[in-house]
Structure formats: structure tokens, C-alpha cells
Scaffold this motif. Structure first.
Motif, mmCIF file in Angstrom:
data_model
loop_
_atom_site.group_PDB
_atom_site.id
_atom_site.type_symbol
_atom_site.label_atom_id
_atom_site.label_comp_id
_atom_site.label_asym_id
_atom_site.label_seq_id
_atom_site.Cartn_x
_atom_site.Cartn_y
_atom_site.Cartn_z
ATOM 1 N N LYS A 29 21.623 -27.487 128.895
ATOM 2 C CA LYS A 29 21.205 -26.583 128.132
ATOM 3 C C LYS A 29 20.412 -26.959 126.878
ATOM 4 O O LYS A 29 20.824 -28.079 126.332
ATOM 5 N N TYR A 30 19.526 -25.970 126.101
ATOM 6 C CA TYR A 30 18.575 -25.971 125.228
ATOM 7 C C TYR A 30 19.006 -24.711 124.929
ATOM 8 O O TYR A 30 18.843 -24.106 125.296
ATOM 9 N N ALA A 31 19.374 -25.189 123.043
ATOM 10 C CA ALA A 31 19.562 -24.235 122.202
ATOM 11 C C ALA A 31 18.711 -22.605 122.586
ATOM 12 O O ALA A 31 18.769 -21.799 121.755
ATOM 13 N N TRP A 32 16.978 -23.673 122.423
ATOM 14 C CA TRP A 32 16.101 -22.505 122.400
ATOM 15 C C TRP A 32 15.359 -21.272 123.663
ATOM 16 O O TRP A 32 15.205 -20.579 123.188
ATOM 17 N N LEU A 33 15.872 -21.913 124.369
ATOM 18 C CA LEU A 33 15.661 -21.809 126.153
ATOM 19 C C LEU A 33 17.109 -20.593 125.945
ATOM 20 O O LEU A 33 18.056 -20.739 126.983
ATOM 21 N N THR A 34 17.074 -19.198 125.969
ATOM 22 C CA THR A 34 17.992 -18.278 125.666
ATOM 23 C C THR A 34 17.149 -16.957 126.710
ATOM 24 O O THR A 34 16.249 -17.176 126.455
ATOM 25 N N SER A 37 15.553 -15.567 123.675
ATOM 26 C CA SER A 37 14.425 -16.497 123.094
ATOM 27 C C SER A 37 12.996 -16.445 124.177
ATOM 28 O O SER A 37 11.781 -15.968 123.560
ATOM 29 N N LEU A 41 9.399 -14.204 123.224
ATOM 30 C CA LEU A 41 8.240 -14.961 124.239
ATOM 31 C C LEU A 41 7.409 -13.540 125.091
ATOM 32 O O LEU A 41 6.286 -13.581 124.616
#
Length: 81
Positions: A29-34, A37, A41
Motif C-alpha cells: 500500500k502506498y499512502a498517495w495511491l488512493t 488521488s 490526477l
């Protein structure tokens, strides 16, 4: 042109959503890849594309550049402008 921009933005959004799903399956999990987001984008891509199209259209439909000024003079000389 507007449809093409939307299609590209949708493609990028779908690609990122697929990557997010793939990584979630692997428990990465990446916090910025939601979803938020990715949606933001896609909105930026659409807005940037529309801005680029607007700037291009304004540039091509005015007689600002040297080439365009010569074209305008020639059209006026021939009585077409």
C-alpha cells in the motif's frame, strides 16, 4: 479533440486503478495511491489538456506570429480579409 483528452485521462485513471488493485492484492500500500488521488490526477490531466487545446486554438486563430502576419497581409491584399 476534447474527447481524445477525456479518453487519455480515462486510460491513465484505469491504469492507475488497476495498479492500485494489483498492489493491494500483494498487500503493498502506498499512502498517495488512493481513489481520490487517481481521480484528482485524471481531473488535472483533463484540465491541462483543455488548457493546451485552448491556448493552441487561440494561437492558431490569431495573427500574432510573423508567418501569420504575412498571411494576414496577403489575405488583405487579395481582398479576402
Amino acid at each position: 479533440m476534447k474527447e481524445q483528452i477525456k479518453e487519455v485521462a480515462t486510460l491513465v485513471g484505469g491504469f492507475l486503478t488497476a495498479i492500485m488493485g494489483f498492489l493491494a492484492t500483494l498487500n503493498i500500500k502506498y499512502a498517495w495511491l488512493t481513489e481520490a488521488s487517481i481521480s484528482a490526477l485524471v481531473t488535472v490531466i483533463i484540465a491541462g489538456g483543455m488548457l493546451a487545446v485552448g491556448i493552441y486554438a487561440a494561437w492558431k486563430n490569431t495573427y500574432v506570429s510573423k508567418k501569420a502576419k504575412k498571411q494576414k497581409e496577403e489575405l488583405q491584399r487579395k481582398g479576402l480579409k
